[in-house]
Design a protein around this motif. Sequence first.
Motif, mmCIF file in Angstrom:
data_model
loop_
_atom_site.group_PDB
_atom_site.id
_atom_site.type_symbol
_atom_site.label_atom_id
_atom_site.label_comp_id
_atom_site.label_asym_id
_atom_site.label_seq_id
_atom_site.Cartn_x
_atom_site.Cartn_y
_atom_site.Cartn_z
ATOM 1 N N ILE A 199 -6.180 -0.293 -9.696
ATOM 2 C CA ILE A 199 -5.556 0.010 -8.404
ATOM 3 C C ILE A 199 -6.552 0.846 -7.605
ATOM 4 N N PRO A 200 -7.103 0.311 -6.524
ATOM 5 C CA PRO A 200 -8.063 1.096 -5.728
ATOM 6 C C PRO A 200 -7.404 2.371 -5.177
ATOM 7 N N LEU A 201 -8.210 3.440 -5.112
ATOM 8 C CA LEU A 201 -7.743 4.728 -4.580
ATOM 9 C C LEU A 201 -8.628 5.114 -3.403
ATOM 10 N N VAL A 202 -8.006 5.436 -2.265
ATOM 11 C CA VAL A 202 -8.722 5.866 -1.067
ATOM 12 C C VAL A 202 -8.259 7.273 -0.710
ATOM 13 N N LEU A 203 -9.216 8.184 -0.472
ATOM 14 C CA LEU A 203 -8.905 9.555 -0.068
ATOM 15 C C LEU A 203 -9.105 9.682 1.437
ATOM 16 N N ILE A 225 -3.614 2.642 -3.288
ATOM 17 C CA ILE A 225 -3.039 3.972 -3.029
ATOM 18 C C ILE A 225 -3.945 4.731 -2.066
ATOM 19 N N VAL A 226 -3.336 5.312 -1.038
ATOM 20 C CA VAL A 226 -4.048 6.207 -0.126
ATOM 21 C C VAL A 226 -3.527 7.627 -0.363
ATOM 22 N N LEU A 227 -4.432 8.543 -0.654
ATOM 23 C CA LEU A 227 -4.059 9.948 -0.862
ATOM 24 C C LEU A 227 -4.577 10.766 0.319
ATOM 25 N N ARG A 228 -3.661 11.233 1.159
ATOM 26 C CA ARG A 228 -4.050 11.996 2.348
ATOM 27 C C ARG A 228 -4.139 13.484 1.994
ATOM 28 N N LEU A 229 -5.260 14.114 2.371
ATOM 29 C CA LEU A 229 -5.513 15.512 2.041
ATOM 30 C C LEU A 229 -5.835 16.339 3.280
ATOM 31 N N ARG A 230 -5.375 15.890 4.443
ATOM 32 C CA ARG A 230 -5.743 16.573 5.690
ATOM 33 C C ARG A 230 -5.179 17.982 5.774
ATOM 34 N N HIS A 231 -4.085 18.273 5.044
ATOM 35 C CA HIS A 231 -3.461 19.596 5.077
ATOM 36 C C HIS A 231 -3.758 20.391 3.800
ATOM 37 N N VAL A 232 -4.838 20.038 3.118
ATOM 38 C CA VAL A 232 -5.250 20.765 1.911
ATOM 39 C C VAL A 232 -6.500 21.569 2.243
ATOM 40 N N ASN A 265 -17.836 10.270 -6.780
ATOM 41 C CA ASN A 265 -18.433 9.123 -7.483
ATOM 42 C C ASN A 265 -17.377 8.315 -8.228
ATOM 43 N N GLU A 266 -16.375 8.997 -8.778
ATOM 44 C CA GLU A 266 -15.324 8.285 -9.515
ATOM 45 C C GLU A 266 -14.495 7.415 -8.580
ATOM 46 N N VAL A 267 -14.176 7.953 -7.410
ATOM 47 C CA VAL A 267 -13.389 7.204 -6.433
ATOM 48 C C VAL A 267 -14.259 6.177 -5.718
ATOM 49 N N GLY A 268 -15.528 6.563 -5.523
ATOM 50 C CA GLY A 268 -16.441 5.755 -4.729
ATOM 51 C C GLY A 268 -16.671 6.438 -3.392
ATOM 52 N N PRO A 269 -17.917 6.801 -3.066
ATOM 53 C CA PRO A 269 -18.176 7.515 -1.803
ATOM 54 C C PRO A 269 -17.629 6.793 -0.580
ATOM 55 N N GLU A 270 -17.621 5.451 -0.627
ATOM 56 C CA GLU A 270 -17.119 4.684 0.524
ATOM 57 C C GLU A 270 -15.602 4.794 0.667
ATOM 58 N N ASN A 271 -14.924 5.291 -0.392
ATOM 59 C CA ASN A 271 -13.468 5.425 -0.357
ATOM 60 C C ASN A 271 -13.018 6.840 -0.004
ATOM 61 N N VAL A 272 -13.942 7.707 0.358
ATOM 62 C CA VAL A 272 -13.614 9.063 0.837
ATOM 63 C C VAL A 272 -13.790 9.036 2.347
ATOM 64 N N CYS A 273 -12.684 9.019 3.083
ATOM 65 C CA CYS A 273 -12.708 8.780 4.533
ATOM 66 C C CYS A 273 -12.336 10.031 5.322
ATOM 67 N N VAL A 323 0.859 -1.198 0.000
ATOM 68 C CA VAL A 323 0.000 0.000 0.000
ATOM 69 C C VAL A 323 0.890 1.241 0.000
ATOM 70 N N ALA A 324 0.676 2.144 -0.944
ATOM 71 C CA ALA A 324 1.433 3.397 -1.034
ATOM 72 C C ALA A 324 0.574 4.533 -0.476
ATOM 73 N N VAL A 325 1.161 5.314 0.419
ATOM 74 C CA VAL A 325 0.446 6.446 1.022
ATOM 75 C C VAL A 325 1.115 7.739 0.576
ATOM 76 N N PHE A 326 0.321 8.598 -0.076
ATOM 77 C CA PHE A 326 0.807 9.911 -0.492
ATOM 78 C C PHE A 326 0.122 10.985 0.344
ATOM 79 N N GLU A 327 0.820 12.078 0.565
ATOM 80 C CA GLU A 327 0.201 13.204 1.272
ATOM 81 C C GLU A 327 0.450 14.493 0.494
ATOM 82 N N VAL A 328 -0.609 15.297 0.363
ATOM 83 C CA VAL A 328 -0.525 16.619 -0.245
ATOM 84 C C VAL A 328 -0.660 17.642 0.870
ATOM 85 N N GLN A 329 0.252 18.621 0.908
ATOM 86 C CA GLN A 329 0.205 19.666 1.924
ATOM 87 C C GLN A 329 0.135 21.031 1.249
#
Length: 556
Positions: free
Chosen positions: A507-511, A477-484, A529-537, A444-450
Amino acid sequence: MFRPVLFSDLKHYNFQTFRADLFAGLTVGVVALPLAMAFAIACGLPPERGLYTAIAAGFLISLFGGCRVQIGGPTGAFIIIIASIVAQHGLGGLAVSTLLAGVFLILLGLFRMGGLIKFVPFPVVTGFTSGIAVVIFSTQLKEILGLKADLPAEFLEKLKFCAGHLSETNLHALLLCLGTTAVILGCRKLFPRLPAMLIGMLAATVAAVIFHLDVETIGMRFGELPQALPSPSLPDFRWNELPQLFVPAMTIALLAAIESLLSATVADGMTGDRHRPDTELIGQGIGNIGSVLFGGIPATGAIARTATNIRSGARTPVAGIIHAVTLTVILLLFGSQAKLIPLAALAGIMIVVCMNMSECHVFVRMFKGPKSDWIVMVITFLVTVLVDLVAAVEVGVLLSALLFIRRMALAADIKLITGELGYDGCSEQPDPDATREKHIPAGVAVFEVQGPFFFGAVNRFQEMALGMLRSGRPKLIVLRLRHVPTIDATGLHVISDFAERCRRENIPLVLSGVRPQPFRQFHKYGVSNEVGPENVCENIDKALVRVNAILAEKND
């Protein structure tokens, strides 16, 4: 909401307050007299135009404005743009431009843009203010040297012309000009409470009359001043010229807004009060429209006269109204005597104005700041001096915007944090939500955008995220957006494309940690909708629960 300060102050007005306002209004009215005439003549217009502006605009700005002690009238910032508009479009074009500027100022106030004007970058303001001072000084060279011929319009040509005609210098005019400047500066230093510019002008006028100096006067060039205000009337213009006047009108409005709100801010610092920026812009717009109706020129809040008003004890806008009435009385009673004033004396006043505007110490100090800022200042300064003020404002604001975008892009950070050290990057305290504190499944790859995810920052995301897809193939892939805090349309488009690319690669994508503004935009744009509402956490813990659920489904 449009709430003129005067209407609020009159509810608690008393005789003591009126006495303070009366003295301040009389004082600043006397101070404004020579300045109003000098500014108009510096624009190539008759001196009464400046007086009409100080009277009409000064009265209306105090009546409808949002600052208790603001004094409105003609200022040096408008000299170059006024002269340019008159040269290209005549007096009718100037009147229409000022009228349009008044409308623009009212709209800025109604749409609550008063708070945004302060975001015009300081290097731009410094650059074109110093540039204006230099250009104004160059326009006064004819009066300073007492030359008979008209100067060329371009700055460098002016200098070349004056250098070639130094032998024709009128020593009487030169000495009278320098003497006026010396009297003003000396009076300011020794007797700061006295109207130094009026004293300098009167001293020069008396000297010219007593010694029969060979100098040109207001009467020789313009004749006698009218001893009454003109009847209000609309300017004559052709509708087909209106598009050509849009940019000059916007420039007048922008300068009026910046200078008036800057003056009001200075006044707040001196009085401890707080002005109403949107109301002030509306008052400035009404003042400029009124100035046009009475034959005046563009007006704005004048920092020097506002400071004089405060130091003289002004408490409410009544002082500004009394200042306008004082000028009217002087025009009616003593207007005929203005023909004796030497133009060299008014040039001496303009030298002092240029010295105040240039703020050399501020200009020099800017070179100690960030290189990009002083480069913007210098470019704005050079464009102001060598091209024109309209181009200077456009170039300065554009350069500052580009620099801001660059700095914001550098502040935005995109990184692979699957094995980060456990710190949030903003403090030395451990971050409990860091991935080091969590169990990240293998593959699992975790990316973060700040930082703000906008068009200036997307390139780094594309390089890293898409590069990772090309070089390796993570399970998820997990894309972290807590600092955006915010995201724009470009950012949305890039994330949408990234989600589509992940979907094609299976490749599943989780936000994770999506904040309110990006969350709303994801919903509107369809990213959710593209990612899937259940994948926006909401946070990384819920995101990891979802990750484990997806991996379990894959293993099954």
